[in-house]
Design a protein around this motif. Structure first.
Motif, PDB file in Angstrom:
ATOM      1  N   PHE A 232      40.437  35.684  41.998  1.00  0.00           N
ATOM      2  CA  PHE A 232      39.182  35.062  42.397  1.00  0.00           C
ATOM      3  C   PHE A 232      39.342  33.980  43.464  1.00  0.00           C
ATOM      4  O   PHE A 232      38.347  33.479  43.979  1.00  0.00           O
ATOM      5  CB  PHE A 232      38.479  34.464  41.176  1.00  0.00           C
ATOM      6  CG  PHE A 232      38.118  35.481  40.139  1.00  0.00           C
ATOM      7  CD1 PHE A 232      37.004  36.286  40.292  1.00  0.00           C
ATOM      8  CD2 PHE A 232      38.903  35.653  39.011  1.00  0.00           C
ATOM      9  CE1 PHE A 232      36.669  37.236  39.340  1.00  0.00           C
ATOM     10  CE2 PHE A 232      38.582  36.594  38.050  1.00  0.00           C
ATOM     11  CZ  PHE A 232      37.462  37.395  38.217  1.00  0.00           C
ATOM     12  N   GLY A 233      40.564  33.580  43.745  1.00  0.00           N
ATOM     13  CA  GLY A 233      40.818  32.525  44.721  1.00  0.00           C
ATOM     14  C   GLY A 233      41.055  31.186  44.048  1.00  0.00           C
ATOM     15  O   GLY A 233      40.473  30.891  43.002  1.00  0.00           O
ATOM     16  N   ASP A 234      41.931  30.386  44.662  1.00  0.00           N
ATOM     17  CA  ASP A 234      42.279  29.077  44.092  1.00  0.00           C
ATOM     18  C   ASP A 234      41.083  28.132  43.994  1.00  0.00           C
ATOM     19  O   ASP A 234      41.025  27.286  43.110  1.00  0.00           O
ATOM     20  CB  ASP A 234      43.363  28.394  44.930  1.00  0.00           C
ATOM     21  CG  ASP A 234      44.727  29.002  44.713  1.00  0.00           C
ATOM     22  OD1 ASP A 234      44.953  29.583  43.627  1.00  0.00           O
ATOM     23  OD2 ASP A 234      45.563  28.901  45.621  1.00  0.00           O
ATOM     24  N   GLU A 235      40.155  28.253  44.905  1.00  0.00           N
ATOM     25  CA  GLU A 235      39.015  27.343  44.952  1.00  0.00           C
ATOM     26  C   GLU A 235      37.772  27.886  44.239  1.00  0.00           C
ATOM     27  O   GLU A 235      36.704  27.284  44.322  1.00  0.00           O
ATOM     28  CB  GLU A 235      38.671  27.010  46.409  1.00  0.00           C
ATOM     29  CG  GLU A 235      39.811  26.365  47.162  1.00  0.00           C
ATOM     30  CD  GLU A 235      40.269  25.050  46.551  1.00  0.00           C
ATOM     31  OE1 GLU A 235      39.408  24.249  46.132  1.00  0.00           O
ATOM     32  OE2 GLU A 235      41.493  24.831  46.473  1.00  0.00           O
ATOM     33  N   SER A 236      37.914  29.000  43.540  1.00  0.00           N
ATOM     34  CA  SER A 236      36.753  29.600  42.879  1.00  0.00           C
ATOM     35  C   SER A 236      36.355  28.808  41.641  1.00  0.00           C
ATOM     36  O   SER A 236      37.140  28.043  41.078  1.00  0.00           O
ATOM     37  CB  SER A 236      37.059  31.045  42.482  1.00  0.00           C
ATOM     38  OG  SER A 236      38.030  31.070  41.446  1.00  0.00           O
TER      39      SER A 236
ATOM     40  N   TYR B 250      38.697  27.055  38.606  1.00  0.00           N
ATOM     41  CA  TYR B 250      38.477  25.681  38.146  1.00  0.00           C
ATOM     42  C   TYR B 250      38.208  25.658  36.646  1.00  0.00           C
ATOM     43  O   TYR B 250      38.740  24.819  35.925  1.00  0.00           O
ATOM     44  CB  TYR B 250      37.311  25.044  38.906  1.00  0.00           C
ATOM     45  CG  TYR B 250      36.993  23.655  38.419  1.00  0.00           C
ATOM     46  CD1 TYR B 250      37.793  22.576  38.787  1.00  0.00           C
ATOM     47  CD2 TYR B 250      35.924  23.423  37.569  1.00  0.00           C
ATOM     48  CE1 TYR B 250      37.522  21.302  38.323  1.00  0.00           C
ATOM     49  CE2 TYR B 250      35.647  22.154  37.104  1.00  0.00           C
ATOM     50  CZ  TYR B 250      36.450  21.092  37.483  1.00  0.00           C
ATOM     51  OH  TYR B 250      36.192  19.839  37.020  1.00  0.00           O
ATOM     52  N   LEU B 251      37.397  26.595  36.197  1.00  0.00           N
ATOM     53  CA  LEU B 251      37.012  26.654  34.787  1.00  0.00           C
ATOM     54  C   LEU B 251      38.216  26.707  33.863  1.00  0.00           C
ATOM     55  O   LEU B 251      38.242  26.020  32.846  1.00  0.00           O
ATOM     56  CB  LEU B 251      36.114  27.870  34.534  1.00  0.00           C
ATOM     57  CG  LEU B 251      35.762  28.155  33.079  1.00  0.00           C
ATOM     58  CD1 LEU B 251      34.748  27.140  32.577  1.00  0.00           C
ATOM     59  CD2 LEU B 251      35.218  29.557  32.927  1.00  0.00           C
ATOM     60  N   ILE B 252      39.235  27.502  34.194  1.00  0.00           N
ATOM     61  CA  ILE B 252      40.364  27.659  33.275  1.00  0.00           C
ATOM     62  C   ILE B 252      41.426  26.581  33.416  1.00  0.00           C
ATOM     63  O   ILE B 252      42.391  26.569  32.657  1.00  0.00           O
ATOM     64  CB  ILE B 252      41.008  29.052  33.388  1.00  0.00           C
ATOM     65  CG1 ILE B 252      41.574  29.274  34.775  1.00  0.00           C
ATOM     66  CG2 ILE B 252      40.024  30.134  32.994  1.00  0.00           C
ATOM     67  CD1 ILE B 252      42.496  30.448  34.861  1.00  0.00           C
ATOM     68  N   THR B 253      41.242  25.677  34.358  1.00  0.00           N
ATOM     69  CA  THR B 253      42.179  24.557  34.471  1.00  0.00           C
ATOM     70  C   THR B 253      41.530  23.233  34.076  1.00  0.00           C
ATOM     71  O   THR B 253      42.216  22.213  34.033  1.00  0.00           O
ATOM     72  CB  THR B 253      42.728  24.443  35.904  1.00  0.00           C
ATOM     73  OG1 THR B 253      41.651  24.272  36.820  1.00  0.00           O
ATOM     74  CG2 THR B 253      43.546  25.674  36.277  1.00  0.00           C
ATOM     75  N   CYS B 254      40.260  23.246  33.788  1.00  0.00           N
ATOM     76  CA  CYS B 254      39.511  22.040  33.421  1.00  0.00           C
ATOM     77  C   CYS B 254      39.427  21.944  31.898  1.00  0.00           C
ATOM     78  O   CYS B 254      38.820  22.793  31.244  1.00  0.00           O
ATOM     79  CB  CYS B 254      38.112  22.111  34.035  1.00  0.00           C
ATOM     80  SG  CYS B 254      36.969  20.864  33.412  1.00  0.00           S
ATOM     81  N   GLY B 255      40.054  20.911  31.343  1.00  0.00           N
ATOM     82  CA  GLY B 255      40.031  20.729  29.893  1.00  0.00           C
ATOM     83  C   GLY B 255      38.628  20.544  29.334  1.00  0.00           C
ATOM     84  O   GLY B 255      38.309  21.021  28.244  1.00  0.00           O
TER      85      GLY B 255
ATOM     86  N   TRP C  61      46.982  34.746  37.635  1.00  0.00           N
ATOM     87  CA  TRP C  61      46.246  35.982  37.814  1.00  0.00           C
ATOM     88  C   TRP C  61      44.801  35.693  38.203  1.00  0.00           C
ATOM     89  O   TRP C  61      44.257  36.317  39.121  1.00  0.00           O
ATOM     90  CB  TRP C  61      46.303  36.821  36.534  1.00  0.00           C
ATOM     91  CG  TRP C  61      45.479  38.075  36.633  1.00  0.00           C
ATOM     92  CD1 TRP C  61      45.846  39.252  37.218  1.00  0.00           C
ATOM     93  CD2 TRP C  61      44.143  38.251  36.161  1.00  0.00           C
ATOM     94  NE1 TRP C  61      44.819  40.167  37.132  1.00  0.00           N
ATOM     95  CE2 TRP C  61      43.759  39.573  36.482  1.00  0.00           C
ATOM     96  CE3 TRP C  61      43.242  37.442  35.487  1.00  0.00           C
ATOM     97  CZ2 TRP C  61      42.504  40.082  36.163  1.00  0.00           C
ATOM     98  CZ3 TRP C  61      41.987  37.947  35.170  1.00  0.00           C
ATOM     99  CH2 TRP C  61      41.639  39.255  35.501  1.00  0.00           C
ATOM    100  N   VAL C  62      44.175  34.747  37.511  1.00  0.00           N
ATOM    101  CA  VAL C  62      42.790  34.390  37.835  1.00  0.00           C
ATOM    102  C   VAL C  62      42.695  33.833  39.253  1.00  0.00           C
ATOM    103  O   VAL C  62      41.802  34.202  40.021  1.00  0.00           O
ATOM    104  CB  VAL C  62      42.220  33.388  36.802  1.00  0.00           C
ATOM    105  CG1 VAL C  62      40.889  32.820  37.262  1.00  0.00           C
ATOM    106  CG2 VAL C  62      42.078  34.050  35.444  1.00  0.00           C
ATOM    107  N   ALA C  63      43.628  32.963  39.633  1.00  0.00           N
ATOM    108  CA  ALA C  63      43.621  32.386  40.979  1.00  0.00           C
ATOM    109  C   ALA C  63      43.826  33.473  42.041  1.00  0.00           C
ATOM    110  O   ALA C  63      43.158  33.454  43.083  1.00  0.00           O
ATOM    111  CB  ALA C  63      44.702  31.314  41.101  1.00  0.00           C
TER     112      ALA C  63
END
Length: 95
Positions: free
Chosen positions: A37-41, A45-50, A32-34
């Motif tokens: 806001f787009g895959d490259e947003s 990145y924030l929600i996939t970065c541990g 949903w976020v991607a």
């Protein structure tokens, strides 16, 4: 904050971070976020970065640990998350 509360808080932060960034149950949220806001947003990145999610998770859990870490409710909640994280690690290593 005593060592038990610290370790339980650490385990809870690890589990919540893992849930947001990698767990299949949160995949819909990440999609949903991607889509929104787009895959490259930066937010995608924030929600996939541990590392990133860990900072924000810690920032929300540590004040609770400081204020109510000695209560049975907080310790039971964080113990559940910590044990869930440890079982996931063990299952990964043993499989």
């Amino acid at each position: 904050m005593d060592a038990v509360v610290f370790l339980l808080t650490l385990g809870a932060v690890c589990r919540i971070t893992r849930f947001i960034t990698k767990d299949e149950l949160a995949a819909g949220f990440r999609s949903w976020v991607a889509d929104r806001f787009g895959d490259e947003s930066k937010i995608s990145y924030l929600i996939t970065c541990g590392w990133c999610v860990g900072v924000w998770t810690s920032a929300s859990i540590v004040p609770l640990a400081y204020l109510i870490g000695g209560t049975i409710g907080f310790q039971a909640f964080t113990m559940t998350l910590t044990l869930s994280y440890l079982v996931g690690l063990a299952a990964t290593w043993l499989d």
